[in-house]
Design a protein around this motif. Structure first.
Motif, PDB file in Angstrom:
ATOM      1  N   VAL A 145       0.838  -1.204   0.000  1.00 29.04           N
ATOM      2  CA  VAL A 145       0.000   0.000   0.000  1.00 29.04           C
ATOM      3  C   VAL A 145       0.870   1.250   0.000  1.00 29.04           C
ATOM      4  O   VAL A 145       0.634   2.190  -0.762  1.00 29.04           O
ATOM      5  CB  VAL A 145      -0.980  -0.007   1.187  1.00 29.04           C
ATOM      6  N   GLU A 146       1.887   1.276   0.855  1.00 24.11           N
ATOM      7  CA  GLU A 146       2.782   2.440   0.904  1.00 24.11           C
ATOM      8  C   GLU A 146       3.452   2.672  -0.446  1.00 24.11           C
ATOM      9  O   GLU A 146       3.527   3.802  -0.930  1.00 24.11           O
ATOM     10  CB  GLU A 146       3.837   2.246   1.996  1.00 24.11           C
ATOM     11  N   PHE A 147       3.938   1.596  -1.053  1.00 23.56           N
ATOM     12  CA  PHE A 147       4.586   1.701  -2.357  1.00 23.56           C
ATOM     13  C   PHE A 147       3.614   2.235  -3.403  1.00 23.56           C
ATOM     14  O   PHE A 147       3.927   3.148  -4.165  1.00 23.56           O
ATOM     15  CB  PHE A 147       5.126   0.330  -2.782  1.00 23.56           C
ATOM     16  N   MET A 148       2.418   1.671  -3.437  1.00 18.60           N
ATOM     17  CA  MET A 148       1.443   2.079  -4.435  1.00 18.60           C
ATOM     18  C   MET A 148       1.022   3.534  -4.243  1.00 18.60           C
ATOM     19  O   MET A 148       0.891   4.277  -5.221  1.00 18.60           O
ATOM     20  CB  MET A 148       0.226   1.161  -4.413  1.00 18.60           C
ATOM     21  N   LYS A 149       0.810   3.947  -3.015  1.00 14.70           N
ATOM     22  CA  LYS A 149       0.414   5.332  -2.763  1.00 14.70           C
ATOM     23  C   LYS A 149       1.475   6.310  -3.255  1.00 14.70           C
ATOM     24  O   LYS A 149       1.151   7.377  -3.767  1.00 14.70           O
ATOM     25  CB  LYS A 149       0.137   5.545  -1.278  1.00 14.70           C
ATOM     26  N   GLU A 150       2.738   5.939  -3.144  1.00 15.83           N
ATOM     27  CA  GLU A 150       3.822   6.802  -3.618  1.00 15.83           C
ATOM     28  C   GLU A 150       3.916   6.810  -5.142  1.00 15.83           C
ATOM     29  O   GLU A 150       4.220   7.826  -5.749  1.00 15.83           O
ATOM     30  CB  GLU A 150       5.167   6.324  -3.051  1.00 15.83           C
ATOM     31  N   LYS A 151       3.651   5.680  -5.776  1.00 16.43           N
ATOM     32  CA  LYS A 151       3.932   5.520  -7.202  1.00 16.43           C
ATOM     33  C   LYS A 151       2.731   5.740  -8.121  1.00 16.43           C
ATOM     34  O   LYS A 151       2.903   6.108  -9.275  1.00 16.43           O
ATOM     35  CB  LYS A 151       4.500   4.110  -7.423  1.00 16.43           C
ATOM     36  N   ILE A 152       1.516   5.553  -7.628  1.00 15.74           N
ATOM     37  CA  ILE A 152       0.349   5.555  -8.517  1.00 15.74           C
ATOM     38  C   ILE A 152       0.095   6.929  -9.153  1.00 15.74           C
ATOM     39  O   ILE A 152      -0.466   7.013 -10.238  1.00 15.74           O
ATOM     40  CB  ILE A 152      -0.909   5.016  -7.815  1.00 15.74           C
ATOM     41  N   GLY A 153       0.550   7.986  -8.533  1.00 17.16           N
ATOM     42  CA  GLY A 153       0.411   9.311  -9.132  1.00 17.16           C
ATOM     43  C   GLY A 153       1.154   9.416 -10.458  1.00 17.16           C
ATOM     44  O   GLY A 153       0.685  10.043 -11.406  1.00 17.16           O
ATOM     45  N   ASP A 154       2.322   8.766 -10.529  1.00 19.24           N
ATOM     46  CA  ASP A 154       3.114   8.743 -11.759  1.00 19.24           C
ATOM     47  C   ASP A 154       2.704   7.603 -12.689  1.00 19.24           C
ATOM     48  O   ASP A 154       3.020   7.624 -13.877  1.00 19.24           O
ATOM     49  CB  ASP A 154       4.602   8.595 -11.425  1.00 19.24           C
ATOM     50  N   GLU A 155       2.049   6.601 -12.137  1.00 13.80           N
ATOM     51  CA  GLU A 155       1.638   5.413 -12.886  1.00 13.80           C
ATOM     52  C   GLU A 155       0.141   5.155 -12.649  1.00 13.80           C
ATOM     53  O   GLU A 155      -0.229   4.207 -11.949  1.00 13.80           O
ATOM     54  CB  GLU A 155       2.439   4.186 -12.419  1.00 13.80           C
ATOM     55  N   PRO A 156      -0.744   5.969 -13.202  1.00 11.58           N
ATOM     56  CA  PRO A 156      -2.173   5.848 -12.885  1.00 11.58           C
ATOM     57  C   PRO A 156      -2.817   4.530 -13.323  1.00 11.58           C
ATOM     58  O   PRO A 156      -3.882   4.175 -12.832  1.00 11.58           O
ATOM     59  CB  PRO A 156      -2.808   7.037 -13.607  1.00 11.58           C
ATOM     60  N   ASP A 157      -2.168   3.783 -14.203  1.00 11.74           N
ATOM     61  CA  ASP A 157      -2.709   2.491 -14.638  1.00 11.74           C
ATOM     62  C   ASP A 157      -2.147   1.326 -13.814  1.00 11.74           C
ATOM     63  O   ASP A 157      -2.303   0.167 -14.179  1.00 11.74           O
ATOM     64  CB  ASP A 157      -2.416   2.251 -16.122  1.00 11.74           C
ATOM     65  N   TYR A 205      -8.405   2.579  -2.533  1.00 17.97           N
ATOM     66  CA  TYR A 205      -9.500   3.305  -3.186  1.00 17.97           C
ATOM     67  C   TYR A 205      -9.096   4.761  -3.362  1.00 17.97           C
ATOM     68  O   TYR A 205      -9.207   5.335  -4.433  1.00 17.97           O
ATOM     69  CB  TYR A 205     -10.765   3.321  -2.319  1.00 17.97           C
ATOM     70  N   LYS A 206      -8.647   5.347  -2.265  1.00 15.98           N
ATOM     71  CA  LYS A 206      -8.301   6.776  -2.274  1.00 15.98           C
ATOM     72  C   LYS A 206      -7.116   7.077  -3.182  1.00 15.98           C
ATOM     73  O   LYS A 206      -7.052   8.149  -3.775  1.00 15.98           O
ATOM     74  CB  LYS A 206      -8.028   7.255  -0.850  1.00 15.98           C
ATOM     75  N   ALA A 207      -6.185   6.145  -3.300  1.00 16.62           N
ATOM     76  CA  ALA A 207      -5.007   6.356  -4.154  1.00 16.62           C
ATOM     77  C   ALA A 207      -5.356   6.264  -5.637  1.00 16.62           C
ATOM     78  O   ALA A 207      -4.659   6.823  -6.468  1.00 16.62           O
ATOM     79  CB  ALA A 207      -3.916   5.345  -3.805  1.00 16.62           C
ATOM     80  N   GLY A 208      -6.428   5.532  -5.961  1.00 18.59           N
ATOM     81  CA  GLY A 208      -6.846   5.451  -7.355  1.00 18.59           C
ATOM     82  C   GLY A 208      -6.680   4.089  -8.013  1.00 18.59           C
ATOM     83  O   GLY A 208      -6.800   3.986  -9.238  1.00 18.59           O
ATOM     84  N   LEU A 209      -6.414   3.045  -7.242  1.00 19.49           N
ATOM     85  CA  LEU A 209      -6.311   1.711  -7.820  1.00 19.49           C
ATOM     86  C   LEU A 209      -7.636   1.326  -8.474  1.00 19.49           C
ATOM     87  O   LEU A 209      -8.696   1.536  -7.903  1.00 19.49           O
ATOM     88  CB  LEU A 209      -5.950   0.684  -6.734  1.00 19.49           C
ATOM     89  N   LYS A 210      -7.554   0.761  -9.677  1.00 21.24           N
ATOM     90  CA  LYS A 210      -8.771   0.408 -10.413  1.00 21.24           C
ATOM     91  C   LYS A 210      -8.929  -1.087 -10.665  1.00 21.24           C
ATOM     92  O   LYS A 210     -10.045  -1.578 -10.745  1.00 21.24           O
ATOM     93  CB  LYS A 210      -8.789   1.154 -11.745  1.00 21.24           C
ATOM     94  N   LYS A 211      -7.833  -1.811 -10.838  1.00 18.57           N
ATOM     95  CA  LYS A 211      -7.915  -3.227 -11.186  1.00 18.57           C
ATOM     96  C   LYS A 211      -7.164  -4.094 -10.173  1.00 18.57           C
ATOM     97  O   LYS A 211      -6.007  -3.819  -9.846  1.00 18.57           O
ATOM     98  CB  LYS A 211      -7.302  -3.497 -12.568  1.00 18.57           C
ATOM     99  N   VAL A 212      -7.848  -5.153  -9.737  1.00 20.91           N
ATOM    100  CA  VAL A 212      -7.253  -6.151  -8.846  1.00 20.91           C
ATOM    101  C   VAL A 212      -7.545  -7.521  -9.454  1.00 20.91           C
ATOM    102  O   VAL A 212      -8.701  -7.844  -9.731  1.00 20.91           O
ATOM    103  CB  VAL A 212      -7.857  -6.069  -7.426  1.00 20.91           C
ATOM    104  N   ALA A 213      -6.509  -8.315  -9.642  1.00 22.12           N
ATOM    105  CA  ALA A 213      -6.679  -9.660 -10.197  1.00 22.12           C
ATOM    106  C   ALA A 213      -6.215 -10.705  -9.192  1.00 22.12           C
ATOM    107  O   ALA A 213      -5.299 -10.465  -8.406  1.00 22.12           O
ATOM    108  CB  ALA A 213      -5.883  -9.809 -11.488  1.00 22.12           C
ATOM    109  N   PHE A 214      -6.860 -11.851  -9.253  1.00 21.81           N
ATOM    110  CA  PHE A 214      -6.468 -13.003  -8.452  1.00 21.81           C
ATOM    111  C   PHE A 214      -6.162 -14.157  -9.385  1.00 21.81           C
ATOM    112  O   PHE A 214      -6.924 -14.429 -10.315  1.00 21.81           O
ATOM    113  CB  PHE A 214      -7.611 -13.449  -7.529  1.00 21.81           C
ATOM    114  N   VAL A 215      -5.064 -14.843  -9.129  1.00 25.50           N
ATOM    115  CA  VAL A 215      -4.832 -16.162  -9.692  1.00 25.50           C
ATOM    116  C   VAL A 215      -5.254 -17.089  -8.562  1.00 25.50           C
ATOM    117  O   VAL A 215      -4.689 -17.060  -7.479  1.00 25.50           O
ATOM    118  CB  VAL A 215      -3.367 -16.393 -10.091  1.00 25.50           C
TER     119      VAL A 215
END
Length: 147
Positions: free
Chosen positions: A41-53, A83-93
């Motif tokens: 979560v910490e990593f994604m919150k830092e990076k998702i602004g530059d990587e919105p997909d 949710y707040k950071a903007g994650l849109k897709k979650v996949a499970f194997v």
């Protein structure tokens, strides 16, 4: 880029698919369970602004079971900030173990019932199908599993 790797879990960022990848390797509970999610979560919150997909891939093929307490913790401490950071897709194997599948189903059902759910969540039998769906820029025909 590996963020955490132990005999219990591997958490990394796969740049080729722009996804945080969580892979449980053995039964975990409490802090063992929570630590990789906190790091992800910490990593994604830092990076998702530059990587919105950016996406999240749960490679749960080895998952055997998860406590209800840990699943509830996920909802409160992982879903909310993502949710707040903007994650849109979650996949499970999906796991091969029936109890692991039940844990994934519980999480997906619980998440989809939220009125504020912003995730598209899909489950797959094959890792490559999950990657195809996560990296697609438009709808693709991949074999989604029914939970």
């Amino acid at each position: 880029m590996v963020m955490l790797e132990t005999s219990l879990v591997k958490l990394d960022y796969d740049e080729s698919i722009n996804a945080v990848v969580w892979e449980p390797r053995a039964f975990m509970k409490a802090d063992e369970w929570r630590t990789p999610f906190i790091k992800g979560v910490e990593f994604m919150k830092e990076k998702i602004g530059d990587e919105p997909d950016m996406t999240w891939l749960n490679d749960t093929r080895k998952l055997k079971t998860v406590s209800l307490e840990d699943l509830n913790w996920l909802n409160a401490n992982v879903n909310e900030p993502l949710y707040k950071a903007g994650l849109k897709k979650v996949a499970f194997v999906l796991p091969t173990n029936v109890f692991g599948r039940m844990a994934v189903k519980f999480y997906v059902d619980f998440t989809n019932k939220r009125t504020d759910n912003q995730f598209q969540i899909k489950a797959f039998k094959e890792y490559d199908d999950a990657v195809t769906w996560l990296t697609a820029k438009s709808n693709v025909d991949v074999k989604e599993e029914i939970l």
